[in-house]
Scaffold this motif. Structure first.
Motif, PDB file in Angstrom:
ATOM      1  N   PRO B  67       0.827  -1.347  -0.147  1.00 10.92           N
ATOM      2  CA  PRO B  67      -0.230   0.115  -0.227  1.00 10.92           C
ATOM      3  C   PRO B  67       1.071   1.441   0.071  1.00 10.92           C
ATOM      4  O   PRO B  67       1.904   1.077   0.317  1.00 10.92           O
ATOM      5  N   PRO B  68       0.825   2.171  -0.902  1.00 11.60           N
ATOM      6  CA  PRO B  68       0.874   3.460  -1.337  1.00 11.60           C
ATOM      7  C   PRO B  68       2.212   3.658   0.670  1.00 11.60           C
ATOM      8  O   PRO B  68       3.300   4.390   0.859  1.00 11.60           O
ATOM      9  N   GLU B  73       8.033   1.278   3.792  1.00 11.31           N
ATOM     10  CA  GLU B  73       8.782  -0.474   4.812  1.00 11.31           C
ATOM     11  C   GLU B  73       9.810  -1.241   3.621  1.00 11.31           C
ATOM     12  O   GLU B  73      10.671  -1.696   4.079  1.00 11.31           O
ATOM     13  N   GLU B  74       9.733  -1.035   2.476  1.00 10.84           N
ATOM     14  CA  GLU B  74      10.555  -1.749   1.375  1.00 10.84           C
ATOM     15  C   GLU B  74      11.525  -1.457   1.456  1.00 10.84           C
ATOM     16  O   GLU B  74      12.587  -2.671   1.160  1.00 10.84           O
ATOM     17  N   GLU B  91       4.735  -8.265  10.990  1.00 12.08           N
ATOM     18  CA  GLU B  91       3.354  -8.396  10.757  1.00 12.08           C
ATOM     19  C   GLU B  91       2.299  -6.422   9.794  1.00 12.08           C
ATOM     20  O   GLU B  91       3.252  -5.272  10.841  1.00 12.08           O
ATOM     21  N   THR B  92       2.176  -6.788   8.973  1.00 10.09           N
ATOM     22  CA  THR B  92       2.167  -5.736   8.077  1.00 10.09           C
ATOM     23  C   THR B  92       0.925  -5.744   7.054  1.00 10.09           C
ATOM     24  O   THR B  92       0.008  -7.131   7.110  1.00 10.09           O
ATOM     25  N   VAL B  93       0.244  -4.763   6.072  1.00 11.23           N
ATOM     26  CA  VAL B  93      -0.920  -4.939   5.403  1.00 11.23           C
ATOM     27  C   VAL B  93      -0.446  -4.875   3.500  1.00 11.23           C
ATOM     28  O   VAL B  93       0.623  -3.585   3.657  1.00 11.23           O
ATOM     29  N   ARG B  94      -1.077  -5.890   2.777  1.00  8.27           N
ATOM     30  CA  ARG B  94      -0.557  -5.998   1.511  1.00  8.27           C
ATOM     31  C   ARG B  94      -1.441  -5.772   1.041  1.00  8.27           C
ATOM     32  O   ARG B  94      -2.967  -5.793   1.043  1.00  8.27           O
ATOM     33  N   GLY B  99      -6.946  -4.471  -5.100  1.00  3.23           N
ATOM     34  CA  GLY B  99      -7.104  -3.593  -4.480  1.00  3.23           C
ATOM     35  C   GLY B  99      -7.578  -3.462  -3.413  1.00  3.23           C
ATOM     36  O   GLY B  99      -7.329  -2.851  -2.099  1.00  3.23           O
ATOM     37  N   SER B 100      -8.071  -4.866  -2.899  1.00  5.97           N
ATOM     38  CA  SER B 100      -8.437  -4.936  -0.654  1.00  5.97           C
ATOM     39  C   SER B 100      -7.138  -5.436  -0.497  1.00  5.97           C
ATOM     40  O   SER B 100      -6.053  -5.676  -1.309  1.00  5.97           O
ATOM     41  N   ARG B 101      -7.430  -5.585   0.889  1.00  7.38           N
ATOM     42  CA  ARG B 101      -5.882  -5.468   1.997  1.00  7.38           C
ATOM     43  C   ARG B 101      -5.935  -6.204   2.184  1.00  7.38           C
ATOM     44  O   ARG B 101      -7.086  -7.409   2.413  1.00  7.38           O
TER      45      ARG B 101
END
Lengths: 147, 526
Positions: B67-68, B73-74, B91-94, B99-101
């Motif tokens: 996510p923008p 993080e990357e 733990e993170t969100v991708r 388009g959903s997370r």
């Protein structure tokens, strides 16, 4: 045994006592009549105390008892008399101004022989006393004739 | 085909074919990428989690799936990998292809070549959205519980004891009302606040109830540290172990000291009132006796006076003519004394009537009521039958409608209607024949009866007086003690009923009586 019972009027009201006495006489009762002004006086008579007159041996009595009186009321007199093994045989007629049913029931349960309300109306009063006179005569008949 | 790609991408060589099958069947996404973040490997689990087929994913920058707001993080991850470090369970969100997370837990390790140089990274990503959702639900449930507990603490006195009754928890309110500090209470037996007010059996019952796993509810009087007493409405909830043995007891209480005090005050008032009523009855009894007693004399001796007058009259008549007594005694003997005696007699009678009425009224309050279903048509019929003589004498035109049944005391209700009909007869208008109607209907659970006449009526300004004790609006029209409506009112009040009137002077009156309506008739007893 004295055959003429003495009628004891226990009433604090002098007027009532006179009216009673005179009407009993008019009704044909010629017994000796004694008057007591309150319950204490009549108790002192039967349970000898003080200088006043006391019950005579061999005499018979009939009590006309008012309820509301100073010192000792009629209910207390009735209780005392009916608690005594000898005196309980005395006929007691409650003669009072109230006709409250609870009062009437109480007097009968305590052993009064008759309960009569003093009527205010003179004619009724006379009639009541006349009938009382007749009733007393019946009550006073010699025991032999009653059995 | 896929496996070939993966195999190449993951650069595992042929040496570990079984490792490849692990990668293929793994539930976690296993991804490899170059040091600049370009995807080089993408297993089936990665396809499932991110929604991209391996063919779509390979060659794309890893940033595609980030996510923008998390792009930094990357960069950080790549920097750490380049340094040869591992990134553990991060733990993170991708982003998914749609388009959903997706919540993921990732572990990223450097990939080294034969010389040990870092050439890329392997990334294991686990879909943790289920766990996240569960955690979120748990968090919500927890915060709801916390709210409830906070509200409970605001409202109630809370304590928890162990199975033996030792206090293991108290809230602030408990401390406040018991006036003990928390330190003084914890570890103590709950008996510390026992006031000794309740008998031993009371607490035996309590312990028996909760010891058997049942909730106990009741009112307890406790003693605070300073000796002051307080009442609490208490619910004790036991928690039982697997084997059915009690583990702990949660007690929730509400301070009802004030209510208890109010109840006691109310009880006192009720007792005082009963006392006062008794006093009043005694007064009425006394009055009935003491006031009647002198009347016996007034009446009795006035009769004696009358007789004495008669004797004097006889004596005067017998006196020889010219004795000179007759004119002097004539006036008093024939006029003054008889008139005086007449008034004395009337006064006594009036007084006696009033006293009798007073007694009758006072006794009403003590008479036992037998409330039953009343067929009002039958009641009215009985009343009218008993008054047949009077109604016929008055040539009254009577009409009784079909009346609803009600619940009341037969005797007293009959008396009310007897009184109303008697009033209609007494106060009928001499210029026209009496018409009397009894009607009824049900309204809001009350049966309302109306007795309407065409009598003399009552002027509006006198209507309120009609119900006053001993008040007689028209004493010359008829005899009475002025008690009928007063008694009707009292009698009806005792039966949850009411009486009121409408009247127009010269036209007639309507008296309304309401009593609780009776339900449908019960089946007749067998």
């Amino acid at each position: 045994m004295n055959d003429a019972p003495i009628i004891l009027i226990v009433d604090d009201d002098e007027g009532h006592a006179i009216l009673l006495r005179e009407n009993l006489e008019l009704a044909g009762l010629h017994n000796r009549i004694e008057q007591f002004r309150d319950g204490q006086a009549v108790l002192d008579f039967f349970f000898p105390r003080g200088p006043g007159p006391h019950a005579e041996k061999g005499a018979t009595y009939l009590i006309l008892l008012d309820i509301r009186m100073p010192k000792v009321d009629g209910i207390a007199v009735l209780q005392r008399l009916k608690a005594d093994p000898e005196l309980r045989r005395l006929p007691v007629i409650i003669l009072t101004t109230t006709d409250d049913t609870r009062e009437v029931e109480r007097c009968y349960s305590l052993g009064c022989n008759v309960y009569i309300q003093k009527p205010v109306d003179y004619e009724k009063f006379t009639e009541a006393v006349r009938r009382l006179g007749l009733f007393i005569m019946m009550l006073l008949m010699p025991p032999a004739s009653r059995v | 085909m896929m496996s070939k790609q993966h195999g190449a991408g993951l650069a595992l060589g042929n040496s570990a074919a079984h490792l490849e099958s692990i990668i293929e069947s793994s539930h976690d996404a296993i991804i490899t990428k170059t040091l600049d973040g370009t995807v080089t490997g993408w297993n089936p689990a990665a396809e499932r989690i991110f929604g991209y087929a391996a063919a779509e994913a390979i060659g794309r920058p890893m940033l595609t799936f980030i996510p923008p707001e998390r792009r930094q993080e990357e960069a950080d991850i790549l920097a750490r990998i380049a340094r040869g470090e591992r990134v553990e369970s991060f733990e993170t969100v991708r982003l998914r292809q749609d388009g959903s997370r997706v919540d993921v837990s990732v572990t990223i390790s450097p990939i080294r070549d034969a010389q040990g140089r870092v050439v890329g990274a392997s990334k294991i990503a686990r879909d943790i959205s289920d766990r996240k959702r569960f955690e979120e639900r748990e968090r919500l449930a927890m915060s709801e519980l916390e709210d409830i507990k906070a509200a409970l603490d605001e409202h109630s006195i809370v304590a928890i004891t162990d199975a033996a009754g030792r206090i293991t928890y108290v809230n602030d309110k408990f401390c406040a009302i018991s006036k003990y500090s928390r330190e003084e209470l914890l570890g103590q037996n709950h008996r510390i606040i026992n006031s000794g007010y309740h008998p031993a059996a009371f607490f035996r019952d309590l312990w028996l109830t909760i010891g058997n796993g049942r909730t106990w509810h009741g009112e307890i009087r406790n003693r605070a540290k300073d000796g002051s007493l307080y009442w609490v409405d208490t619910t004790i909830f036991p928690r039982m172990g697997e084997a059915g043995q009690p583990l702990q007891y949660v007690a929730i209480r509400t301070d009802i000291t004030r209510r208890k005090a109010d109840e006691a005050t109310l009880k006192n008032y009720a007792e005082e009132l009963a006392e006062k009523n008794k006093e009043l009855e005694t007064i009425v009894y006394t009055v009935s006796h003491d006031l009647r007693s002198p009347l016996v004399n007034v009446q009795g001796f006035s009769k004696q006076l009358a007789r004495a007058c008669e004797s004097i009259r006889t004596a005067v008549a017998a006196a020889p003519e010219g004795a000179g007594v007759a004119p002097a005694v004539n006036q008093p003997l024939e006029v003054v004394i008889p008139r005086a005696l007449k008034f004395i007699h009337a006064g006594v009678n009036k007084m006696e009537t009033l006293l009798a009425g007073l007694l009758r009224y006072s006794r009403l309050g003590r008479e036992a009521l037998t409330i039953e279903r009343l067929d009002m048509n039958a009641v009215i019929w009985d009343v009218l039958s008993a008054m047949k003589f009077q109604t016929e004498a008055a040539r009254a035109d009577l009409r009784v409608d079909v009346l609803p049944a009600c619940r009341g005391d037969r005797v007293q209700t009959s008396q009310v209607f007897t009184n109303l009909i008697d009033n209609a007869l007494k106060y009928r208008d001499p210029v026209r024949p009496l018409r009397l109607a009894v009607e009824g209907h049900v309204e809001g659970g009350q049966a309302i009866y109306q007795v309407t006449d065409n009598g003399i009526g009552i002027a509006p300004e006198h209507q309120a007086k009609a119900f006053e004790i001993f008040h007689r609006l028209n004493p010359d029209l008829a005899t009475g003690e002025g008690l009928g409506l007063t008694i009707a009112q009292r009698v009806l009040e005792r039966q949850k009923g009411r009486i009121w009137m409408e009247s127009a002077e010269g036209r007639g009156s309507t008296f309304y009586v309401s009593l609780p309506a009776a339900g449908p008739e019960e089946p007749p007893a067998a």
